[in-house]
Design a protein around this motif. Sequence first.
Motif, PDB file in Angstrom:
ATOM      1  N   GLY A 348       0.985  -1.346   0.009  1.00 45.31           N
ATOM      2  CA  GLY A 348      -0.053  -0.066  -0.007  1.00 45.31           C
ATOM      3  C   GLY A 348       0.791   1.303   0.076  1.00 45.31           C
ATOM      4  N   GLN A 349       2.016   1.101   0.237  1.00 44.00           N
ATOM      5  CA  GLN A 349       3.025   2.537   0.308  1.00 44.00           C
ATOM      6  C   GLN A 349       3.322   3.011  -1.054  1.00 44.00           C
ATOM      7  N   ALA A 350       3.337   2.327  -2.061  1.00 42.31           N
ATOM      8  CA  ALA A 350       3.698   2.940  -3.347  1.00 42.31           C
ATOM      9  C   ALA A 350       2.520   3.738  -3.950  1.00 42.31           C
ATOM     10  N   GLU A 351       1.134   3.131  -3.528  1.00 44.70           N
ATOM     11  CA  GLU A 351       0.121   3.797  -4.005  1.00 44.70           C
ATOM     12  C   GLU A 351      -0.206   5.234  -3.286  1.00 44.70           C
ATOM     13  N   ARG A 352       0.248   5.056  -2.019  1.00 46.77           N
ATOM     14  CA  ARG A 352       0.129   6.132  -1.142  1.00 46.77           C
ATOM     15  C   ARG A 352       1.270   7.472  -1.394  1.00 46.77           C
ATOM     16  N   LEU A 353       2.360   6.968  -2.214  1.00 43.41           N
ATOM     17  CA  LEU A 353       3.299   8.008  -2.594  1.00 43.41           C
ATOM     18  C   LEU A 353       2.786   8.555  -3.917  1.00 43.41           C
ATOM     19  N   ALA A 354       2.229   7.631  -4.783  1.00 42.86           N
ATOM     20  CA  ALA A 354       1.647   7.935  -6.311  1.00 42.86           C
ATOM     21  C   ALA A 354       0.631   8.918  -5.874  1.00 42.86           C
ATOM     22  N   ASP A 355      -0.211   8.723  -4.659  1.00 44.46           N
ATOM     23  CA  ASP A 355      -1.442   9.505  -4.929  1.00 44.46           C
ATOM     24  C   ASP A 355      -0.886  10.974  -4.361  1.00 44.46           C
ATOM     25  N   ALA A 356       0.043  11.104  -3.615  1.00 49.67           N
ATOM     26  CA  ALA A 356       0.512  12.069  -2.914  1.00 49.67           C
ATOM     27  C   ALA A 356       1.374  13.052  -4.206  1.00 49.67           C
ATOM     28  N   LEU A 357       1.813  12.511  -5.012  1.00 52.98           N
ATOM     29  CA  LEU A 357       2.755  13.158  -6.220  1.00 52.98           C
ATOM     30  C   LEU A 357       1.736  13.538  -7.319  1.00 52.98           C
ATOM     31  N   GLY A 358       0.768  12.764  -7.387  1.00 48.34           N
ATOM     32  CA  GLY A 358      -0.434  13.289  -8.381  1.00 48.34           C
ATOM     33  C   GLY A 358       0.524  13.313  -9.815  1.00 48.34           C
ATOM     34  N   ALA A 359       0.392  14.429 -10.553  1.00 52.77           N
ATOM     35  CA  ALA A 359       1.144  14.300 -11.953  1.00 52.77           C
ATOM     36  C   ALA A 359       2.694  14.195 -11.998  1.00 52.77           C
ATOM     37  N   ARG A 360       3.220  14.520 -10.809  1.00 53.00           N
ATOM     38  CA  ARG A 360       4.679  14.667 -10.740  1.00 53.00           C
ATOM     39  C   ARG A 360       5.316  13.075 -10.929  1.00 53.00           C
ATOM     40  N   GLY A 361       4.417  11.961 -10.529  1.00 53.94           N
ATOM     41  CA  GLY A 361       4.643  10.718 -10.399  1.00 53.94           C
ATOM     42  C   GLY A 361       3.887   9.748 -11.531  1.00 53.94           C
ATOM     43  N   ASP A 362       4.787   8.647 -11.907  1.00 47.94           N
ATOM     44  CA  ASP A 362       4.356   7.655 -12.935  1.00 47.94           C
ATOM     45  C   ASP A 362       4.263   6.436 -12.103  1.00 47.94           C
ATOM     46  N   HIS A 363       3.215   5.656 -11.851  1.00 45.75           N
ATOM     47  CA  HIS A 363       2.975   4.913 -11.215  1.00 45.75           C
ATOM     48  C   HIS A 363       2.846   3.527 -11.953  1.00 45.75           C
ATOM     49  N   VAL A 364       3.721   2.420 -11.708  1.00 44.50           N
ATOM     50  CA  VAL A 364       3.957   1.167 -12.302  1.00 44.50           C
ATOM     51  C   VAL A 364       3.825   0.046 -11.367  1.00 44.50           C
ATOM     52  N   ARG A 365       2.767  -0.459 -11.500  1.00 43.38           N
ATOM     53  CA  ARG A 365       2.541  -1.800 -10.660  1.00 43.38           C
ATOM     54  C   ARG A 365       2.431  -3.009 -11.513  1.00 43.38           C
ATOM     55  N   LEU A 366       3.604  -3.715 -10.696  1.00 46.46           N
ATOM     56  CA  LEU A 366       3.992  -5.219 -11.166  1.00 46.46           C
ATOM     57  C   LEU A 366       3.131  -6.398 -10.408  1.00 46.46           C
TER      58      LEU A 366
END
Length: 403
Positions: A348-366
């Motif tokens: 759950g931590q990666a999703e939390r960081l991605a949500d906080a970054l918004g457009a500044r982050g690219d979220h890749v889930r494997l």
Amino acid sequence: MLRLNPDHSFNYELLRILGTAHDHGADVAEVLDVAGEIVAGDFESWFDAFSKRARHVDAQAQGFANAGRDASARGTFFRAASYYRAADFFLHGQPDDPRIASIWKDATRCFDAANARLPIPGERIDVQADGFSVPAIFFRCSTDGVARPTLLLMNGYDGSQEEMYHVLGVAALSRDFNVVTFEGPGQPTVIRDQGLTFIDEWEKVVTPLVDWCQSQPEIDAGKLGLVGYSLGGWLVARSGCFEHRLAGIACVDGLFDPARAYRASLPDSICAAIDRRDASTANAALSTAMAANTILRWAIEQGMWAYGCATPMDLMLRFDKLTLDGIVDRITTPVLVCEGADDQFFLGQAERLADALGARGDHVRLTSADSASEHCHVGCSDLLGNVVLDWFESRMTNTPEPA
């Protein structure tokens, strides 16, 4: 996935080591043979099996070296170094154990012997920071003197810069990136050689290294990328809140407030005892839980060693300080946030960081469909390299990302 050991922690670490076979950090049959000798949950059996294998492979490497077979010696020394590092992994519950220092010297000796036989050997350097030095290795992808994009690779809670050479370094060099691996306080070389435990202000490590990179004619200072592995995913994100000269940051995997994940793995009664600072209750309960859970035992013993904490409760309170809350908005650099769908440490931590970054982050889930759903996607080195290096190429070398 076929398990290599009944103990989940041992299985994970075996897969982690096996995954480096992709880029000369291990060999498959050697790791499988070691796996067959290890008793589930027995830290000494882990040390015995890997140290025996390391000595055997080290002797093979010496034989190749004595015969002038440098290419054979190179790969064999790299593997011996990996097995020596693996042997050390579960020793830190006894900080005075002399094997912690001695086996690391063997690991470093073997890595350096392999490195010296590379077509372009990496250069060990020490970058001066505020009150400590940052040990690093500069791997050039060419000797033509052209300034090239460069990736700064760092490990996390327990791993070395030498491991990062195998995890992403070889792949990055093959794509014409220079590579600089490095360590800071709390990580293997710095805690052993300088006696320094972890700091949260990781920009104190990264900023001097960026300064150094900007002074090197073979490094394109406008095309610097930073990669953090495991807990390094939090450390590099923290750095990005204060260091803004990077072209990109990759978190493998993304972390926002690791303590939340640690707390979620504990019974409510232990968390309550920690929160009310009931040391006797919390430490007794944590010790009982550690005896029954290898992952928890290792995580706490490693953390007490690397963070310099006297008790398990002290460590849990120390973890509470690891958060991007209140500072994450300072990140201006593009961030790649990787996530393993079945991460057993930081779900759950990666999703939390991605949500906080918004457009500044690219979220890749494997996921398990990719065979890459474990923490840091261990055992799936080729796919991880493709994801991370394609992302950096799209930002540094004018190569478009695939549709």
